[in-house]
Design a protein around this motif. Structure first.
Motif, short mmCIF file in Angstrom:
data_model
loop_
_atom_site.label_atom_id
_atom_site.label_comp_id
_atom_site.label_asym_id
_atom_site.label_seq_id
_atom_site.Cartn_x
_atom_site.Cartn_y
_atom_site.Cartn_z
N GLN A 19 -2.82 -7.24 -0.58
CA GLN A 19 -3.82 -6.68 -1.50
C GLN A 19 -5.04 -6.20 -0.72
OE1 GLN A 19 -3.60 -6.19 -5.05
NE2 GLN A 19 -5.33 -4.91 -4.45
N LYS A 20 -5.45 -6.99 0.27
CA LYS A 20 -6.61 -6.60 1.09
C LYS A 20 -6.27 -5.35 1.90
CE LYS A 20 -9.10 -10.91 1.42
NZ LYS A 20 -8.76 -12.28 1.83
N ALA A 49 0.84 -1.21 0.00
CA ALA A 49 0.00 0.00 0.00
C ALA A 49 0.87 1.26 0.00
CB ALA A 49 -0.93 0.00 1.21
N ALA A 58 -7.06 2.15 0.43
CA ALA A 58 -7.73 2.89 -0.65
C ALA A 58 -9.06 3.44 -0.15
CB ALA A 58 -7.94 1.99 -1.86
N GLY A 59 -9.77 2.61 0.61
CA GLY A 59 -11.04 3.04 1.20
C GLY A 59 -10.85 4.21 2.17
N HIS A 105 -4.13 -3.08 1.01
CA HIS A 105 -4.12 -2.02 0.01
C HIS A 105 -5.54 -1.50 -0.24
CE1 HIS A 105 -4.57 -0.57 -4.16
NE2 HIS A 105 -3.34 -0.13 -4.05
N ASP A 106 -6.49 -2.43 -0.38
CA ASP A 106 -7.87 -2.03 -0.66
C ASP A 106 -8.47 -1.29 0.53
OD1 ASP A 106 -8.60 -5.10 -2.54
OD2 ASP A 106 -7.47 -3.30 -3.06
#
Lengths: 219, 228
Positions: free
Chosen positions: A203-204, A166, A210-211, A206-207
């Motif tokens: 990845q989770k 991230a 992003a949120g 990172h998401d």
């Protein structure tokens, strides 16, 4: 009497991951309870009335708060298995110093990388990498910060590696290019089941970040 | 084997005071090295290259930095007059309150000291919320450590001195005896305890120093808001 261990936590939390790693290192069974941090439960209010934050470890009904304090508690109580702090007081002080250093610097710098732009972000990236290089110096040629054994400082630091992707993505830089030794250390840590089973997939993470960026209007 | 214990400190550092108290309470002989923080010695920089700060304890040539880390080191190395409780849960609680003291209480008291007008009123409300937690925690005990001074008392102890200095300078009560009777009482008991009372830095020098810090804080905040 069997121990009852409950962990109030939040999957992407770096501080929560530290506790998960420590519990796994000691081979402890526990009940994980995911918390909604935007709608905090009465239990969280009751168990951490001062800060209302996770992680909270509840051991036989008694709450312990603050991740570094929880990890030391786990190490104190279940001291016969996989000790995280060394036995010698000077070595212990050394480990506590570096864990404190990591607490003081890394989270805030990482947060700034993901939530700011322009000059502020550039400064944060620079300071972040400088700090990681300082940690590389401390690691030296040892396999872990704890020496031959995975220890207290390793537990304090390793959870941040779940957020590296991230940081790199939103900061537009490569950590491995600047700090290859540290990345090698994270890979070595991930070979341990206690770490790979406790850290959230990058990845989770990172998401999730992003949120948060959308929530704070950075996007 | 001879023990060599040195404490690097400045005359006023409240964090170094914690270490002075701990060493004296345990009856440990040590040598003091006073540092001028505006002109740090090569030895200080060598012993604490990461933060370049005091206090630093040097035991038989090996340095330890950060007051919480030093306190635990002292407690683990010299086992007489224990500072932290034996029980792991009580130890965790002690560490929690120490961290709360530094992270939240000290910061909120400092904000009351340096802010003005409406911001100061809001800072006082925030400080009171934090101080109330301490008031609750000390219920039924003379000291946070119980019957005698312990780790949490040593960490929070700087409040017993700094708060009255701040109150005198700004003319505002932060720990009001009526609103926080138990905490007020603890501050008196702690400040008057043997060893503690003999080791405060000179009050008149502290007043001068803190007045200067306040003046500097006001100057920097008014210069940054001059465009408003």
């Amino acid at each position: 009497m069997a121990d009852e261990i409950i962990l109030l936590d939040f999957l992407p939390s770096i501080f929560g991951m530290r506790v998960r790693v420590a519990l796994a290192e000691k081979g402890l069974e526990y009940e994980y309870r995911e918390q909604d941090l935007w709608n905090k439960s009465p239990l969280l209010h009751e168990m951490n009335p001062v800060h209302k934050k996770i992680p909270v470890l509840i051991h036989n009904g008694k709450p312990i708060c603050e991740s570094t304090i929880i990890v030391q508690y786990i190490d104190d109580v279940w001291k016969d298995k996989s000790p995280l702090l060394p036995a010698d007081p000077y070595e212990r002080a050394h480990a506590r110093f570096w864990a404190d250093c990591i607490d003081k610097k890394l989270y805030d710098l990482g947060k700034k990388i993901t939530l700011t732009k322009g000059e502020e972000q550039d400064t944060s990236k620079r300071e972040f990498l400088e700090f990681l290089k300082l940690l590389e110096g401390e690691l030296g040629d040892k396999p872990f910060f704890g020496g031959e054994n995975f220890g207290f400082v390793d537990v304090s630091l390793v959870a941040f590696s779940s957020r590296f992707y991230a940081y790199e993505s939103f900061g537009n830089f490569s950590i491995e290019a600047e700090c290859p030794k540290l990345i090698a250390w994270t890979k070595r840590c991930m070979e341990r089941e206690s770490v790979s089973s406790s850290l959230l997939d990058p990845q989770k993470v990172h998401d999730f970040v992003a949120g948060m960026r959308k929530r704070y209007g950075v996007e | 084997m001879g023990e060599e214990v040195k404490l690097f400190r400045s005359w006023s550092s409240p964090f170094a005071l914690r270490i002075v108290w701990a060493l004296k309470i345990k009856g440990i002989e040590y040598e003091t090295v006073f540092e001028d923080l505006s002109n740090k010695s090569p030895l200080l920089l060598q012993y604490n290259p990461v933060h370049k700060k005091v206090p630093i304890l040097v035991h038989n040539g090996r340095p330890i930095a950060e007051s919480f880390v030093i306190l635990e080191y002292i407690d683990e190395t010299w086992k007489q007059v224990p500072l932290l409780p034996e029980d792991p849960y009580e130890r965790a609680k002690a560490r929690f309150w120490a961290k709360f003291g530094d992270d939240k209480v000290l910061t909120s008291v400092w904000n009351v000291f340096i802010k003005q007008g409406k911001e100061q009123e809001e800072a006082l409300v925030a400080a009171m919320e934090n101080l109330k937690f301490l008031e609750e925690e000390i219920k039924g005990k003379k000291f946070f450590g119980g019957e005698r001074i312990g780790y949490v008392d040593l960490v929070l102890g700087l409040l017993a001195n700094l708060i009255s200095i701040c109150e005198e300078i700004i003319g505002l009560k932060i720990v009001d005896e009526e609103k926080l009777p138990l905490l007020y009482s603890w501050m008196q008991d702690f400040a008057e305890a043997p060893i503690i009372r003999d080791n405060w830095p000179p009050r008149d020098k502290m007043i001068v120093k803190f007045q200067a810090l306040l003046d500097a804080a006001i100057a920097s905040s008014s210069s940054s808001s001059s465009s408003k």
